[in-house]
Scaffold this motif. Structure first.
Motif, mmCIF file in Angstrom:
data_model
loop_
_atom_site.group_PDB
_atom_site.id
_atom_site.type_symbol
_atom_site.label_atom_id
_atom_site.label_comp_id
_atom_site.label_asym_id
_atom_site.label_seq_id
_atom_site.Cartn_x
_atom_site.Cartn_y
_atom_site.Cartn_z
ATOM 1 N N TYR A 82 0.676 -1.285 0.030
ATOM 2 C CA TYR A 82 0.095 0.034 0.018
ATOM 3 C C TYR A 82 0.812 1.288 0.060
ATOM 4 O O TYR A 82 0.687 2.337 -0.797
ATOM 5 C CB TYR A 82 -0.884 0.061 1.369
ATOM 6 N N CYS A 119 2.491 1.940 -3.163
ATOM 7 C CA CYS A 119 1.742 2.579 -4.298
ATOM 8 C C CYS A 119 1.468 4.147 -3.608
ATOM 9 O O CYS A 119 1.491 4.980 -4.602
ATOM 10 C CB CYS A 119 0.396 1.989 -4.022
ATOM 11 N N TYR A 120 1.480 4.435 -2.481
ATOM 12 C CA TYR A 120 1.475 5.648 -2.059
ATOM 13 C C TYR A 120 2.407 6.605 -2.382
ATOM 14 O O TYR A 120 2.412 7.699 -2.784
ATOM 15 C CB TYR A 120 1.092 5.548 -0.534
ATOM 16 N N TRP A 141 4.587 6.123 -4.624
ATOM 17 C CA TRP A 141 4.565 5.991 -6.229
ATOM 18 C C TRP A 141 3.899 7.311 -6.674
ATOM 19 O O TRP A 141 3.929 8.341 -7.532
ATOM 20 C CB TRP A 141 3.967 4.719 -6.888
ATOM 21 N N GLU A 142 2.584 7.346 -6.074
ATOM 22 C CA GLU A 142 1.553 8.683 -6.266
ATOM 23 C C GLU A 142 2.143 9.803 -5.853
ATOM 24 O O GLU A 142 1.951 10.611 -6.558
ATOM 25 C CB GLU A 142 0.236 8.219 -5.808
ATOM 26 N N ILE A 164 -4.084 5.665 -5.815
ATOM 27 C CA ILE A 164 -3.859 4.353 -5.036
ATOM 28 C C ILE A 164 -4.763 3.475 -4.909
ATOM 29 O O ILE A 164 -4.639 2.373 -5.449
ATOM 30 C CB ILE A 164 -3.699 4.722 -3.453
ATOM 31 N N ASN A 218 -4.660 1.996 -8.536
ATOM 32 C CA ASN A 218 -3.405 0.949 -8.732
ATOM 33 C C ASN A 218 -3.507 -0.278 -7.853
ATOM 34 O O ASN A 218 -3.082 -1.478 -8.583
ATOM 35 C CB ASN A 218 -2.234 1.510 -8.374
ATOM 36 N N ILE A 219 -4.036 -0.289 -6.727
ATOM 37 C CA ILE A 219 -4.224 -1.403 -5.942
ATOM 38 C C ILE A 219 -5.394 -2.314 -6.663
ATOM 39 O O ILE A 219 -5.300 -3.696 -6.524
ATOM 40 C CB ILE A 219 -4.532 -1.147 -4.636
ATOM 41 N N PHE A 278 -3.709 -4.209 -9.470
ATOM 42 C CA PHE A 278 -3.006 -5.080 -8.906
ATOM 43 C C PHE A 278 -3.569 -6.332 -8.573
ATOM 44 O O PHE A 278 -3.474 -7.507 -8.839
ATOM 45 C CB PHE A 278 -2.027 -4.600 -7.719
ATOM 46 N N PHE A 302 6.052 -2.834 -4.066
ATOM 47 C CA PHE A 302 4.851 -2.520 -4.867
ATOM 48 C C PHE A 302 5.254 -2.683 -6.515
ATOM 49 O O PHE A 302 4.418 -3.291 -7.079
ATOM 50 C CB PHE A 302 4.598 -1.068 -4.825
ATOM 51 N N LEU A 362 3.805 -5.817 -8.722
ATOM 52 C CA LEU A 362 2.922 -5.414 -9.995
ATOM 53 C C LEU A 362 3.562 -6.183 -11.048
ATOM 54 O O LEU A 362 2.941 -6.779 -11.923
ATOM 55 C CB LEU A 362 2.777 -3.844 -10.133
#
Length: 188
Positions: free
Chosen positions: A9, A12-13, A15-16, A83, A86-87, A90, A166, A170
């Motif tokens: 998580y 992804c956070y 990455w954003e 997020i 993307n999640i 995934f 992450f 992915l």
């Protein structure tokens, strides 16, 4: 397992957050010029700025600083949409991979239910809904403000580790999808 999902998580956070910072750095110079030009086009705005003791350049800098501050603090919760998407993607790939592995192991007949092309819409819909449930659960359990604030205070090493988890996860599920079924769709 909880630690893995937490790193997933927050990877992804992060990455954003990196993507948002990149676009801010890319677009802020253009936005600054537009904000500076507007008071010259509309004189009443320049007059109001003069009453406040500000030049258009100072006004533009203040607006962009405030925007960066709000974005960095994630006050508007602008990262959550990215997020969640993307999640969700995934989990769609992960659950599709699990389904394809089970189909290869147990065959095309599961207790009277035929896993064939005629049922692909039902199976795909089930996977998408199940992925949405997993995504909502992950966002609600891990993606709280308290956890996000705690993550932001951790060193960059932890941020990079989460991003690696992450990204690697992915890429792994997408490659596995391609080898299990994607080659039949995209050809070789």
């Amino acid at each position: 397992m909880k630690k893995y999902f937490k790193l997933l998580y927050f990877g992804c956070y992060y990455w954003e957050w990196c993507l948002t910072r990149f676009f801010h750095r890319l677009l802020n110079p253009i936005g600054r010029k537009v904000i500076i030009i507007i008071p010259y086009i509309f004189p009443f705005i320049k007059k109001n700025l003069a009453k406040q003791g500000m030049t258009p350049e100072e006004y533009a800098d203040n607006i962009l600083k405030l925007g960066d501050k709000i974005s960095n603090a994630n006050i508007s919760h602008s990262f959550e949409a990215g997020i969640a998407l993307n999640i969700h993607v995934f989990f769609i790939f992960l659950l599709t991979d699990l389904f394809l592995i089970l189909r290869n192991v147990f065959g095309y007949n599961w207790f009277g239910f035929e896993v064939i092309r005629n049922n692909v819409v039902f199976i795909g819909s089930f996977i998408v809904v199940l992925a949405a449930i997993c995504m909502i659960a992950l966002n609600n359990l891990i993606g709280t403000d308290k956890n996000e604030n705690k993550f932001r205070k951790q060193p960059k090493k932890v941020h990079h580790k989460a991003l690696f988890i992450f990204g690697g996860s992915l890429i792994l599920v997408v490659i596995l999808f391609y080898f299990l079924w994607g080659h039949a769709i995209f050809g070789r």
